[in-house]
Write a protein that holds these residues in place. Structure first.
Motif, PDB file in Angstrom:
ATOM      1  N   GLY A  82     -69.878 -25.512 -34.601  1.00  0.00           N
ATOM      2  CA  GLY A  82     -69.209 -24.491 -35.524  1.00  0.00           C
ATOM      3  C   GLY A  82     -70.340 -24.661 -36.315  1.00  0.00           C
ATOM      4  N   SER A  83     -70.579 -25.542 -37.611  1.00  0.00           N
ATOM      5  CA  SER A  83     -70.933 -25.603 -38.637  1.00  0.00           C
ATOM      6  C   SER A  83     -72.640 -25.584 -38.145  1.00  0.00           C
ATOM      7  N   ILE A  84     -73.493 -26.134 -37.152  1.00  0.00           N
ATOM      8  CA  ILE A  84     -74.931 -26.308 -37.309  1.00  0.00           C
ATOM      9  C   ILE A  84     -75.115 -25.258 -36.099  1.00  0.00           C
ATOM     10  N   ALA A  85     -74.126 -24.675 -34.442  1.00  0.00           N
ATOM     11  CA  ALA A  85     -73.953 -23.253 -34.405  1.00  0.00           C
ATOM     12  C   ALA A  85     -74.174 -22.215 -35.220  1.00  0.00           C
ATOM     13  N   ALA A  86     -73.217 -22.363 -36.266  1.00  0.00           N
ATOM     14  CA  ALA A  86     -73.906 -21.237 -37.498  1.00  0.00           C
ATOM     15  C   ALA A  86     -74.899 -20.840 -37.361  1.00  0.00           C
ATOM     16  N   GLU A  87     -75.683 -22.128 -38.169  1.00  0.00           N
ATOM     17  CA  GLU A  87     -76.979 -22.312 -39.248  1.00  0.00           C
ATOM     18  C   GLU A  87     -77.869 -22.192 -37.853  1.00  0.00           C
ATOM     19  N   LEU A  88     -78.221 -21.912 -36.708  1.00  0.00           N
ATOM     20  CA  LEU A  88     -78.635 -22.151 -35.827  1.00  0.00           C
ATOM     21  C   LEU A  88     -79.134 -20.838 -35.821  1.00  0.00           C
ATOM     22  N   GLY A  89     -78.395 -19.820 -35.587  1.00  0.00           N
ATOM     23  CA  GLY A  89     -77.876 -18.428 -35.667  1.00  0.00           C
ATOM     24  C   GLY A  89     -78.500 -17.307 -36.943  1.00  0.00           C
ATOM     25  N   GLU A  90     -78.733 -18.162 -37.642  1.00  0.00           N
ATOM     26  CA  GLU A  90     -78.712 -17.845 -39.232  1.00  0.00           C
ATOM     27  C   GLU A  90     -80.199 -18.036 -39.652  1.00  0.00           C
ATOM     28  N   LYS A  91     -80.654 -19.227 -39.081  1.00  0.00           N
ATOM     29  CA  LYS A  91     -82.422 -18.612 -39.050  1.00  0.00           C
ATOM     30  C   LYS A  91     -82.927 -17.630 -38.975  1.00  0.00           C
ATOM     31  N   GLY A  92     -84.209 -18.211 -39.760  1.00  0.00           N
ATOM     32  CA  GLY A  92     -84.945 -16.599 -39.913  1.00  0.00           C
ATOM     33  C   GLY A  92     -84.351 -16.009 -39.894  1.00  0.00           C
ATOM     34  N   ASN A  93     -83.624 -15.321 -40.836  1.00  0.00           N
ATOM     35  CA  ASN A  93     -81.820 -14.397 -41.766  1.00  0.00           C
ATOM     36  C   ASN A  93     -81.553 -13.680 -40.095  1.00  0.00           C
ATOM     37  N   ARG A  94     -81.863 -13.849 -39.639  1.00  0.00           N
ATOM     38  CA  ARG A  94     -80.888 -13.174 -38.741  1.00  0.00           C
ATOM     39  C   ARG A  94     -79.319 -13.279 -39.292  1.00  0.00           C
ATOM     40  N   ASN A  95     -78.771 -12.555 -37.963  1.00  0.00           N
ATOM     41  CA  ASN A  95     -77.553 -12.308 -38.574  1.00  0.00           C
ATOM     42  C   ASN A  95     -77.123 -12.367 -37.088  1.00  0.00           C
ATOM     43  N   ALA A  96     -77.156 -13.596 -36.612  1.00  0.00           N
ATOM     44  CA  ALA A  96     -76.561 -14.010 -35.354  1.00  0.00           C
ATOM     45  C   ALA A  96     -75.416 -15.098 -35.464  1.00  0.00           C
ATOM     46  N   ALA A  97     -74.339 -15.064 -36.990  1.00  0.00           N
ATOM     47  CA  ALA A  97     -73.986 -16.716 -36.872  1.00  0.00           C
ATOM     48  C   ALA A  97     -72.469 -16.876 -36.011  1.00  0.00           C
ATOM     49  N   VAL A  98     -72.079 -14.964 -35.653  1.00  0.00           N
ATOM     50  CA  VAL A  98     -70.998 -15.813 -34.758  1.00  0.00           C
ATOM     51  C   VAL A  98     -71.166 -15.314 -33.548  1.00  0.00           C
ATOM     52  N   ALA A  99     -71.860 -14.560 -33.581  1.00  0.00           N
ATOM     53  CA  ALA A  99     -72.753 -14.635 -32.010  1.00  0.00           C
ATOM     54  C   ALA A  99     -73.257 -16.013 -31.137  1.00  0.00           C
ATOM     55  N   THR A 100     -73.754 -16.642 -31.971  1.00  0.00           N
ATOM     56  CA  THR A 100     -74.288 -17.607 -31.267  1.00  0.00           C
ATOM     57  C   THR A 100     -73.140 -19.119 -31.677  1.00  0.00           C
ATOM     58  N   VAL A 101     -72.611 -18.804 -32.448  1.00  0.00           N
ATOM     59  CA  VAL A 101     -70.404 -20.292 -32.258  1.00  0.00           C
ATOM     60  C   VAL A 101     -70.734 -19.223 -31.012  1.00  0.00           C
ATOM     61  N   GLY A 102     -69.994 -18.094 -31.231  1.00  0.00           N
ATOM     62  CA  GLY A 102     -69.636 -17.465 -29.124  1.00  0.00           C
ATOM     63  C   GLY A 102     -70.240 -18.117 -27.778  1.00  0.00           C
ATOM     64  N   LEU A 103     -71.785 -18.301 -28.666  1.00  0.00           N
ATOM     65  CA  LEU A 103     -72.272 -18.498 -27.363  1.00  0.00           C
ATOM     66  C   LEU A 103     -72.093 -19.722 -26.393  1.00  0.00           C
TER      67      LEU A 103
END
Length: 418
Positions: free
Chosen positions: A337-358
């Motif tokens: 959840g929260s950690i997956a979302a932050e990993l997807g947002e690192k480097g100003n990425r727009n990938a929080a939802v996709a990272t949580v899903g993956l």
């Protein structure tokens, strides 16, 4: 309505919405003995029914991770709940395994879009500094829903027979899906700006998008966190789907007691999910992955203790089931959840939802594999073989999480906080 009131409304409605998905998952574990007797379904076939539910849940979550971004998280979540409820309302009135499997497949496909989109909306309403605490408390919905789903299924099974166990849960999910469509909006939809959010909706729009699964997998720590979540989910779903039958057949609990008593693991999950997120924010600030790794290690120890003392009586069973549930469920929620979302947002990425899903989808691959594997292991190697399998996986999950923590420590010089 002020911000705090809006946050409470979003939290409660999101909690109820995601909890309702477990009302449509848990009955399958409760009625396995009935299916085995009434429809002459073997343990291996029972395992494949687990797969029919969990395979599409895993694959659709990974492959359709961007659906919520394209058509809206609220619409995706609401329609998914309604479809899941409609798919299961007639489950008890069919007698052939292929039809039961098809209904479970539709249910799993619909549910695959619930967690990523629920997470996206919830995250939009809270500051980054309280993410672990909020997600930890929010994660109690999975375990609370599991407890309610089990109790409801047992009550319906006892009073009306196994064929009725899916009707009320389906109606509840449909009703909550309608409420989501009306009320469950992102902060940007409501025109509300949330203070202290490092990744705002504006930043997300201008950030680079990593939509391919390969690009997301290559984000530092994503692979290690995904492997850890894989192991945690396999263990958790083994307990969900097989613990009632284990208590009935191996420890000689009654049918109703085995269903009720199996919720001790879920009760531990509620406590662990709520408390571990708060403790990590307080004592492991900036080292949340390491805090989760410690928790996974403790869950492994308590799972071993449960296996060694399973014949010592109900009280001892309850203690170690509770502790194993508590220390495995907290990390499952936070890492996915929260950690997956932050990993997807690192480097100003727009990938929080996709990272949580993956990460959740990859973890859920283990949940659909557990059905036939546990069915095979319990048939040829006994119930003790099932616990050895879970213990080995838990150890692997611990090692992978500590590896992610080590990578994070190396990156700490770049001031990346996860």
């Amino acid at each position: 309505m002020n911000l705090k009131a809006r946050q409470i409304l979003i939290f409660i409605l999101g909690w109820l919405a995601y909890a309702s998905t477990y009302l449509l998952r848990k009955p399958l574990g409760v009625i396995k003995a009935d299916l085995e007797v009434s429809l002459s379904i073997s343990k291996t076939e029972l395992g494949w029914l687990d797969t029919a539910l969990l395979l599409p849940y895993a694959l659709m979550q990974m492959c359709l991770g961007q659906v919520g971004d394209r058509i809206g998280a609220r619409l995706t979540l609401g329609m998914s709940l309604i479809l899941a409820g409609l798919s299961m309302i007639s489950f008890g009135y069919w007698n052939t395994t292929p039809v039961l499997g098809l209904l479970l497949f539709i249910n799993g496909s619909a549910q695959s879009q619930c967690w990523p989109n629920c997470s996206k909306i919830l995250l939009s309403w809270f500051a980054d500094r309280v993410r672990n605490s909020v997600f930890g408390m929010f994660g109690t919905c999975a375990f609370g829903g599991g407890i309610i789903g089990t109790f409801l299924a047992v009550i319906l099974q006892t009073n009306y027979g196994w064929r009725a166990v899916y009707v009320p849960p389906s109606l509840i999910a449909i009703f909550l899906g309608i409420l989501v469509l009306i009320f469950y909006r992102q902060s940007s939809e409501a025109g509300v700006d949330i203070p202290d959010r490092e990744v705002s909706d504006r930043q997300a729009k201008i950030g680079k998008s990593s939509s391919s699964l390969y690009e997301i997998w290559k984000i530092p720590m994503v692979a290690e966190v995904a492997i850890s979540v894989f192991c945690l989910k396999v263990v958790r779903y083994c307990m969900y789907m097989w613990l009632p039958l284990y208590l009935l057949r191996q420890l000689n609990y009654s049918k109703s007691l085995s269903g009720m008593f199996s919720t001790v693991f879920d009760i531990g999950g509620v406590a662990g999910s709520a408390l571990i997120g708060v403790l990590i924010d307080r004592f492991y600030a900036g080292r949340s992955i390491f805090g989760n790794a410690v928790s996974v290690a403790l869950s492994t120890i308590f799972l071993i203790c449960f296996n060694l003392t399973c014949t010592w009586g109900m009280a001892i069973n309850a203690v170690f089931m509770f502790l194993a549930g508590a220390f495995s469920s907290g990390p499952d929620t936070l890492l996915g959840g929260s950690i997956a979302a932050e990993l997807g947002e690192k480097g100003n990425r727009n990938a929080a939802v996709a990272t949580v899903g993956l990460i959740n989808g990859f973890g859920s691959v283990g949940t659909f594999m557990e059905g036939p594997i546990i069915g095979f292991i319990s048939t040829y190697y006994g119930w003790s073989g099932m616990f050895y399998f879970m213990i080995i996986l838990s150890i692997i999950g611990t090692i992978s999480c500590f590896k992610a923590a080590k990578i994070h420590k190396k990156e700490s010089t770049n001031n990346v906080t996860v």
